[in-house]
Design a protein around this motif. Structure first.
Motif, PDB file in Angstrom:
ATOM      1  N   PHE A   1       0.837  -1.205   0.000  1.00 52.43           N
ATOM      2  CA  PHE A   1       0.000   0.000   0.000  1.00 52.43           C
ATOM      3  C   PHE A   1       0.870   1.253   0.000  1.00 52.43           C
ATOM      4  N   MET A   2       1.893   1.257   0.859  1.00 52.19           N
ATOM      5  CA  MET A   2       2.782   2.418   0.943  1.00 52.19           C
ATOM      6  C   MET A   2       3.584   2.589  -0.345  1.00 52.19           C
ATOM      7  N   GLN A   3       3.980   1.476  -0.950  1.00 46.22           N
ATOM      8  CA  GLN A   3       4.684   1.558  -2.226  1.00 46.22           C
ATOM      9  C   GLN A   3       3.774   2.130  -3.314  1.00 46.22           C
ATOM     10  N   SER A   4       2.523   1.692  -3.317  1.00 42.89           N
ATOM     11  CA  SER A   4       1.571   2.210  -4.305  1.00 42.89           C
ATOM     12  C   SER A   4       1.335   3.703  -4.114  1.00 42.89           C
ATOM     13  N   ALA A   5       1.338   4.123  -2.865  1.00 45.01           N
ATOM     14  CA  ALA A   5       1.141   5.544  -2.564  1.00 45.01           C
ATOM     15  C   ALA A   5       2.395   6.368  -2.854  1.00 45.01           C
ATOM     16  N   GLU A   6       3.524   5.699  -3.068  1.00 49.49           N
ATOM     17  CA  GLU A   6       4.803   6.357  -3.326  1.00 49.49           C
ATOM     18  C   GLU A   6       5.163   7.355  -2.228  1.00 49.49           C
ATOM     19  N   VAL A   7       4.897   6.950  -0.992  1.00 50.37           N
ATOM     20  CA  VAL A   7       5.134   7.863   0.134  1.00 50.37           C
ATOM     21  C   VAL A   7       6.611   7.978   0.474  1.00 50.37           C
ATOM     22  N   GLY A   8       7.405   6.966   0.120  1.00 53.77           N
ATOM     23  CA  GLY A   8       8.821   7.025   0.438  1.00 53.77           C
ATOM     24  C   GLY A   8       9.084   6.919   1.931  1.00 53.77           C
ATOM     25  N   THR A   9      10.202   7.471   2.367  1.00 55.05           N
ATOM     26  CA  THR A   9      10.605   7.364   3.772  1.00 55.05           C
ATOM     27  C   THR A   9      10.937   8.709   4.402  1.00 55.05           C
ATOM     28  N   ILE A  10      10.730   9.806   3.681  1.00 57.34           N
ATOM     29  CA  ILE A  10      11.123  11.111   4.191  1.00 57.34           C
ATOM     30  C   ILE A  10      10.366  11.474   5.460  1.00 57.34           C
ATOM     31  N   PHE A  11       9.182  10.904   5.656  1.00 62.03           N
ATOM     32  CA  PHE A  11       8.402  11.205   6.859  1.00 62.03           C
ATOM     33  C   PHE A  11       9.141  10.773   8.123  1.00 62.03           C
ATOM     34  N   ALA A  12      10.041   9.799   8.013  1.00 56.75           N
ATOM     35  CA  ALA A  12      10.760   9.283   9.177  1.00 56.75           C
ATOM     36  C   ALA A  12      12.132   9.918   9.364  1.00 56.75           C
ATOM     37  N   LEU A  13      12.485  10.879   8.525  1.00 57.16           N
ATOM     38  CA  LEU A  13      13.826  11.470   8.602  1.00 57.16           C
ATOM     39  C   LEU A  13      14.090  12.122   9.954  1.00 57.16           C
ATOM     40  N   SER A  14      13.170  12.969  10.400  1.00 59.69           N
ATOM     41  CA  SER A  14      13.396  13.653  11.677  1.00 59.69           C
ATOM     42  C   SER A  14      13.348  12.687  12.851  1.00 59.69           C
ATOM     43  N   TRP A  15      12.580  11.601  12.730  1.00 56.79           N
ATOM     44  CA  TRP A  15      12.572  10.578  13.775  1.00 56.79           C
ATOM     45  C   TRP A  15      13.971   9.999  13.936  1.00 56.79           C
ATOM     46  N   LEU A  16      14.549   9.623  12.801  1.00 56.43           N
ATOM     47  CA  LEU A  16      15.827   8.918  12.804  1.00 56.43           C
ATOM     48  C   LEU A  16      16.965   9.790  13.308  1.00 56.43           C
ATOM     49  N   ILE A  17      17.127  10.991  12.744  1.00 56.60           N
ATOM     50  CA  ILE A  17      18.319  11.789  13.018  1.00 56.60           C
ATOM     51  C   ILE A  17      18.278  12.497  14.364  1.00 56.60           C
ATOM     52  N   THR A  18      17.098  12.518  15.026  1.00 58.64           N
ATOM     53  CA  THR A  18      17.011  13.106  16.369  1.00 58.64           C
ATOM     54  C   THR A  18      16.663  12.067  17.429  1.00 58.64           C
ATOM     55  N   TRP A  19      16.624  10.799  17.016  1.00 54.48           N
ATOM     56  CA  TRP A  19      16.210   9.733  17.926  1.00 54.48           C
ATOM     57  C   TRP A  19      14.839  10.046  18.542  1.00 54.48           C
ATOM     58  N   PHE A  20      13.956  10.604  17.750  1.00 56.96           N
ATOM     59  CA  PHE A  20      12.589  10.934  18.113  1.00 56.96           C
ATOM     60  C   PHE A  20      12.490  12.098  19.096  1.00 56.96           C
ATOM     61  N   GLY A  21      13.623  12.707  19.449  1.00 59.16           N
ATOM     62  CA  GLY A  21      13.585  13.855  20.353  1.00 59.16           C
ATOM     63  C   GLY A  21      12.913  15.065  19.738  1.00 59.16           C
ATOM     64  N   HIS A  22      12.861  15.106  18.422  1.00 64.48           N
ATOM     65  CA  HIS A  22      12.256  16.227  17.705  1.00 64.48           C
ATOM     66  C   HIS A  22      10.737  16.165  17.690  1.00 64.48           C
ATOM     67  N   VAL A  23      10.176  14.951  17.799  1.00 58.04           N
ATOM     68  CA  VAL A  23       8.748  14.783  17.539  1.00 58.04           C
ATOM     69  C   VAL A  23       7.928  14.376  18.754  1.00 58.04           C
ATOM     70  N   LEU A  24       8.569  14.007  19.841  1.00 62.73           N
ATOM     71  CA  LEU A  24       7.837  13.593  21.031  1.00 62.73           C
ATOM     72  C   LEU A  24       7.816  14.735  22.040  1.00 62.73           C
ATOM     73  N   SER A  25       6.644  15.014  22.571  1.00 64.63           N
ATOM     74  CA  SER A  25       6.495  16.160  23.471  1.00 64.63           C
ATOM     75  C   SER A  25       6.777  15.811  24.929  1.00 64.63           C
ATOM     76  N   ASP A  26       6.649  14.548  25.291  1.00 65.53           N
ATOM     77  CA  ASP A  26       6.873  14.130  26.679  1.00 65.53           C
ATOM     78  C   ASP A  26       8.331  13.721  26.852  1.00 65.53           C
ATOM     79  N   PHE A  27       9.053  14.475  27.657  1.00 68.45           N
ATOM     80  CA  PHE A  27      10.482  14.241  27.826  1.00 68.45           C
ATOM     81  C   PHE A  27      10.772  12.860  28.408  1.00 68.45           C
ATOM     82  N   ARG A  28       9.859  12.327  29.192  1.00 68.46           N
ATOM     83  CA  ARG A  28      10.058  10.986  29.760  1.00 68.46           C
ATOM     84  C   ARG A  28      10.156   9.940  28.671  1.00 68.46           C
TER      85      ARG A  28
END
Length: 290
Positions: free
Chosen positions: A93-120
């Motif tokens: 489904f994701m391949q058909s949508a051609e979504v790629g992987t750019i949505f996960a870039l900030s997750w990866l390079i910040t270890w999710f520190g960029h996208v999670l609001s709860d510091f715990r």
């Protein structure tokens, strides 16, 4: 956060980044690096954070600190093969949508520190990633996508819809369950078994970061680490240029402003390319860099 405390952390954060870059000329600053540095700073303080992040920068984060994004893109390309092993329907489904992987870039390079609001939750993930293989963050990213299977399949099968959904990471994830699941997937499908598929994915990728030429151009032209080193040398008198330029890092606020300005500039360049898909103004940056 009180103004005085915020300003103090701002000073310490920039000092850590500059010191690590000066000691390791082979490393290059990337947008999001400060998310990782500030997490260690808040947990263990400036001195220990400097040692830990420097070690981390030459190991777990090393691929992100190359002059180009090639290795980062390669790591992102492990995402779809992992998903394919577990849920071929979701993968197709994701391949058909051609979504790629750019949505996960900030997750990866910040270890999710960029996208999670709860510091715990952030520090819990950092503990997990520190104890694991450097590719574990991409396994955790895959687990998040798999966990949201039904939401994805309910989307319209087009890049915009799926990308928008996945880039908005939920804040109420069952973290311990997902951490356990990511560990299981790593054992079941180790990187060595996925390497060929990841390489094929890179060749076939239509919408990954490699297509965003303006983003890569901005990254190359505005590497803050190189600009800062040049400014340091320009500000020093000739007889001082052979000395350690970071022996008194708090004495030059021009350099600190350069870090803030270049961070914002690079973030704006990325934002212009990927529209609203990635929010390149992390909460910590807003707090520490008003």
């Amino acid at each position: 956060m009180p103004e005085e405390q915020r300003e103090g952390l701002q000073e310490e954060l920039i000092d850590i980044i500059l010191l690590i870059l000066e000691r390791n000329p082979q490393l290059h600053y990337y947008q999001g690096y400060h998310d990782i540095v500030v997490t260690f700073l808040l947990v263990v303080g400036e001195k220990l954070a400097t040692s830990l992040v420097e070690k981390l920068s030459t190991h777990h984060l090393r691929d992100f600190m190359d002059p180009t994004m090639d290795n980062t893109k390669h790591i992102l390309n492990y995402l779809m093969p992992i998903i394919d092993q577990v849920n071929p329907e979701l993968h197709d489904f994701m391949q058909s949508a051609e979504v790629g992987t750019i949505f996960a870039l900030s997750w990866l390079i910040t270890w999710f520190g960029h996208v999670l609001s709860d510091f715990r939750h952030v520090v819990r993930l950092y503990d997990f990633f520190l104890a694991c293989h450097p590719l574990m963050p991409i396994y955790f990213a895959a687990v998040i996508v798999l966990y949201r299977e039904q939401e994805v399949l309910d989307c319209d099968c087009d890049m915009a819809s799926v990308h928008h959904l996945l880039s908005q990471i939920p804040q109420d994830l069952p973290y311990e369950t997902l951490i356990s699941r990511a560990g299981d997937l790593f054992v079941q499908f180790p990187p060595s078994e996925l390497a060929r598929e990841a390489a094929a994915q890179q060749r076939a990728e239509k919408t990954a970061a490699s297509t965003f030429k303006d983003f890569e151009l901005a990254s190359a032209q505005q590497r803050p680490d190189m600009v800062l080193r040049q400014r340091f040398r320009g500000l020093l008198r000739p007889e001082e240029r052979t000395k350690d330029v970071l022996t008194k890092p708090r004495t030059n606020r021009f350099v600190k402003l350069a870090v803030m300005g270049l961070t914002v500039a690079l973030g704006a360049a990325a934002l212009a390319v990927v529209k609203s898909a990635l929010e390149w103004a992390p909460k910590f940056q807003l707090q520490l860099f008003p």
